[in-house]
Design an enzyme around this catalytic site. Sequence first.
Site, PDB file in Angstrom:
ATOM      1  N   LYS A 171       0.844  -1.193   0.000  1.00 19.75           N
ATOM      2  CA  LYS A 171       0.000   0.000   0.000  1.00 19.75           C
ATOM      3  C   LYS A 171       0.887   1.254   0.000  1.00 19.75           C
ATOM      4  CE  LYS A 171      -2.287   3.303   2.516  1.00 19.75           C
ATOM      5  NZ  LYS A 171      -1.873   4.259   1.495  1.00 19.75           N
ATOM      6  N   GLY A 224       6.973   5.913   7.711  1.00 16.89           N
ATOM      7  CA  GLY A 224       6.039   7.036   7.741  1.00 16.89           C
ATOM      8  C   GLY A 224       6.174   7.777   9.048  1.00 16.89           C
ATOM      9  N   SER A 225       5.082   8.393   9.474  1.00 17.02           N
ATOM     10  CA  SER A 225       5.154   9.245  10.662  1.00 17.02           C
ATOM     11  C   SER A 225       5.126   8.417  11.946  1.00 17.02           C
ATOM     12  CB  SER A 225       3.982  10.218  10.650  1.00 17.02           C
ATOM     13  OG  SER A 225       2.782   9.489  10.695  1.00 17.02           O
ATOM     14  N   GLY A 229       3.110   4.936  12.799  1.00 16.12           N
ATOM     15  CA  GLY A 229       3.981   3.832  13.207  1.00 16.12           C
ATOM     16  C   GLY A 229       3.516   3.209  14.524  1.00 16.12           C
ATOM     17  N   GLU A 246      10.153   2.523  10.349  1.00 13.68           N
ATOM     18  CA  GLU A 246      11.080   3.644  10.128  1.00 13.68           C
ATOM     19  C   GLU A 246      10.249   4.915  10.177  1.00 13.68           C
ATOM     20  OE1 GLU A 246      14.180   3.681  10.246  1.00 13.68           O
ATOM     21  OE2 GLU A 246      14.595   1.546  10.055  1.00 13.68           O
ATOM     22  N   CYS A 280      13.615  11.999   5.753  1.00 15.14           N
ATOM     23  CA  CYS A 280      13.677  11.616   7.164  1.00 15.14           C
ATOM     24  C   CYS A 280      15.082  11.830   7.704  1.00 15.14           C
ATOM     25  CB  CYS A 280      13.255  10.169   7.321  1.00 15.14           C
ATOM     26  SG  CYS A 280      14.111   9.104   6.172  1.00 15.14           S
ATOM     27  N   GLN A 327       1.149  19.930   3.832  1.00 12.72           N
ATOM     28  CA  GLN A 327       2.532  20.000   4.310  1.00 12.72           C
ATOM     29  C   GLN A 327       3.021  21.454   4.289  1.00 12.72           C
ATOM     30  OE1 GLN A 327       4.517  17.469   5.667  1.00 12.72           O
ATOM     31  NE2 GLN A 327       5.832  19.210   6.177  1.00 12.72           N
ATOM     32  N   GLU A 379       9.544  17.270  14.420  1.00 15.66           N
ATOM     33  CA  GLU A 379       9.884  17.130  13.003  1.00 15.66           C
ATOM     34  C   GLU A 379       8.977  18.047  12.182  1.00 15.66           C
ATOM     35  OE1 GLU A 379       8.741  13.544  10.857  1.00 15.66           O
ATOM     36  OE2 GLU A 379      10.783  13.425  10.097  1.00 15.66           O
TER      37      GLU A 379
HETATM   38  P1  NAD Z   1       2.139   8.897   7.262  1.00 18.73           P
HETATM   39  O1  NAD Z   1       2.363   8.193   8.543  1.00 18.73           O
HETATM   40  O2  NAD Z   1       1.075   9.920   7.180  1.00 18.73           O
HETATM   41  O3  NAD Z   1       1.801   7.840   6.124  1.00 18.73           O
HETATM   42  C1  NAD Z   1       2.637   6.740   5.850  1.00 18.73           C
HETATM   43  C2  NAD Z   1       1.792   5.635   5.252  1.00 18.73           C
HETATM   44  O4  NAD Z   1       0.897   5.149   6.259  1.00 18.73           O
HETATM   45  C3  NAD Z   1       0.924   6.081   4.070  1.00 18.73           C
HETATM   46  O5  NAD Z   1       0.908   5.080   3.091  1.00 18.73           O
HETATM   47  C4  NAD Z   1      -0.438   6.233   4.728  1.00 18.73           C
HETATM   48  O6  NAD Z   1      -1.496   6.093   3.815  1.00 18.73           O
HETATM   49  C5  NAD Z   1      -0.407   5.090   5.725  1.00 18.73           C
HETATM   50  N1  NAD Z   1      -1.417   5.197   6.793  1.00 18.73           N
HETATM   51  C6  NAD Z   1      -2.013   6.319   7.266  1.00 18.73           C
HETATM   52  N2  NAD Z   1      -2.910   5.981   8.234  1.00 18.73           N
HETATM   53  C7  NAD Z   1      -2.866   4.645   8.367  1.00 18.73           C
HETATM   54  C8  NAD Z   1      -3.547   3.704   9.206  1.00 18.73           C
HETATM   55  N3  NAD Z   1      -4.469   4.073  10.067  1.00 18.73           N
HETATM   56  N4  NAD Z   1      -3.231   2.420   9.077  1.00 18.73           N
HETATM   57  C9  NAD Z   1      -2.281   2.007   8.217  1.00 18.73           C
HETATM   58  N5  NAD Z   1      -1.629   2.829   7.376  1.00 18.73           N
HETATM   59  C10 NAD Z   1      -1.918   4.139   7.459  1.00 18.73           C
HETATM   60  O7  NAD Z   1       3.548   9.494   6.812  1.00 18.73           O
HETATM   61  P2  NAD Z   1       3.851  10.385   5.514  1.00 18.73           P
HETATM   62  O8  NAD Z   1       3.311  11.755   5.764  1.00 18.73           O
HETATM   63  O9  NAD Z   1       3.456   9.674   4.262  1.00 18.73           O
HETATM   64  O10 NAD Z   1       5.441  10.408   5.508  1.00 18.73           O
HETATM   65  C11 NAD Z   1       6.179  11.351   6.207  1.00 18.73           C
HETATM   66  C12 NAD Z   1       6.834  10.722   7.417  1.00 18.73           C
HETATM   67  O11 NAD Z   1       7.604   9.612   7.023  1.00 18.73           O
HETATM   68  C13 NAD Z   1       7.801  11.628   8.135  1.00 18.73           C
HETATM   69  O12 NAD Z   1       7.591  11.547   9.530  1.00 18.73           O
HETATM   70  C14 NAD Z   1       9.167  11.061   7.799  1.00 18.73           C
HETATM   71  O13 NAD Z   1      10.165  11.295   8.757  1.00 18.73           O
HETATM   72  C15 NAD Z   1       8.853   9.620   7.689  1.00 18.73           C
HETATM   73  N6  NAD Z   1       9.866   8.925   6.911  1.00 18.73           N
HETATM   74  C16 NAD Z   1      10.758   8.130   7.587  1.00 18.73           C
HETATM   75  C17 NAD Z   1      11.755   7.461   6.911  1.00 18.73           C
HETATM   76  C18 NAD Z   1      12.718   6.593   7.653  1.00 18.73           C
HETATM   77  O14 NAD Z   1      13.307   5.737   7.040  1.00 18.73           O
HETATM   78  N7  NAD Z   1      12.896   6.760   8.959  1.00 18.73           N
HETATM   79  C19 NAD Z   1      11.851   7.583   5.519  1.00 18.73           C
HETATM   80  C20 NAD Z   1      10.946   8.401   4.868  1.00 18.73           C
HETATM   81  C21 NAD Z   1       9.946   9.059   5.569  1.00 18.73           C
END
Ligand code: NAD
Length: 477
Positions: A171, A224-225, A229, A246, A280, A327, A379
């Site tokens: 996804k 993701g965030s 997570g 991550e 990130c 954003q 962040e």
């Molecule tokens: P996000 O958490 O909003 O979304 C990430 C993913 O999770 C998306 O595909 C989203 O649709 C999905 N998601 C949202 N709600 C969900 C739920 N209830 N259940 C399951 N999945 C769900 O993050 P974002 O805004 O897409 O990305 C930005 C974040 O990602 C930043 O915090 C950044 O630091 C982090 N990031 C981390 C790394 C790393 O390796 N540490 C790399 C890239 C980005």
Amino acid sequence: MTIYQNLIAGEWTGAEAVENINPSDTKEVVGLYASGSAADTRNAIAAAKAAFPAWSRSGIWERHVILKKAGDEIMARKDELGALLAREEGKTLPEAIGETIRASQIFEFFAGEALRLAGEVVPSVRPNIGVEITREPLGVIGIITPWNFPIAIPAWKIAPALCYGNTIVFKPAELVPGCSWAIVDILNRAGLPKGVLNLVMGKGSIVGQTMLDSPDLAGITFTGSVGTGKRVAVSSIEHNRKIQLEMGGKNPMVVLDDADLSVAVEAAANSAFFSTGQRCTASSRLIVTEGIHDRFVAAMTEKLKTLNVDHALKTGTHIGPVVDERQLKTDTDYIEIGKKEGAKLAFGGELISRDTPGFYLQPTLFTEATNQMRISREEIFGPVASVIRVKDYEEALAVANDTPFGLSSGIATTSLKHATHFKRNAEAGMVMVNLPTAGVDFHVPFGGRKGSSYGSREQGKYAAEFFTTVKTAYTLA
Ligand code: NAD
């Protein structure tokens, strides 16, 4: 307009679609992409479960050939896929082509790893018994990815999952479905059996949540965030599921008095502002010792004047637009917060208009920030960085480590003593000396500590830790 559909059990499917909008030119629709339902997601999980027994026993040569073909096609189409990436995410074309090349290299790496699978044979402590230690595939893996690396992050999760014999429900982030669709199409044509790789584009609250609620996913690898997570973690405990998370970062870049000023400025500008600060591993805390502080700020300000913010596809653009309106609002809200907290706006802070309507923001540099301010602790995920003045190396290290996160950490210095001490004592998964905090190799481990990561490392041969489960077998001779 054609709808780019979901791939479920080897069939392209889905009539509901959403527009993929170009952040450099909001009038441009990059494509229409399917938005899957909970039922689609359950079908995808069922398909991956059905495909697992055969794929988990597939020959390593078959896996090698498919991964290699995918890597080769991505490389052959790097300019086209890079342009798609730049259009849907907004990073500049050279950055986007670089990310596409990296995705290809990841597939090539894991094509090789498929041929290097090995176990251990050891003697038992008891006579006449042999012990074999092997790695087996985990099962159905859920892959959930963010928007900021639309092709590299899917690649670094999909390639090892397939290499080690797992099946997948993937996804991608809603904002950037285009590159994900393209790599799934490439792998599907490369010969993956039906159901091994399923793509369900759509909302996190529907598709993602249905994945979290399923007892049939043996593992979820998530980037993701922090908030999402944590949801992945909580739901996974209930299902006794393996997870790899991550998440965010607030990465420090230390600049010491003895640093080569131009090296420090190049590394800091790259860390903080390239890819619009939406990495990130971006550095948003520039921790600078007193003796070089004023020269560093002056040189950074001069450097920022030379960086062009414009359409991602335009030649000469250094910084593309912010990814979307939401954003952009977060970024500008934090700029206001920084001003209210008493940091000094040394450069930028304003929205910019260009020939096309897009989310353009000046690179923004605060000075006189403290490490306790919200702009230093939370962040932001945009082109906003703060300079924090410190007395000496010891204070710089303490400030660098005083954060809930621990992904990447950088230092600019010509002192071997301080570089060595920093490598040992920075509380981060990755440490950079005289280099930007972002920009990592594809064949070595990637990941962090503290609030940034949970579970085993991604990439390189360390990826096997998450995507396999270990078996110890005893045989009476
Ligand atoms: P996000 O958490 O909003 O979304 C990430 C993913 O999770 C998306 O595909 C989203 O649709 C999905 N998601 C949202 N709600 C969900 C739920 N209830 N259940 C399951 N999945 C769900 O993050 P974002 O805004 O897409 O990305 C930005 C974040 O990602 C930043 O915090 C950044 O630091 C982090 N990031 C981390 C790394 C790393 O390796 N540490 C790399 C890239 C980005």
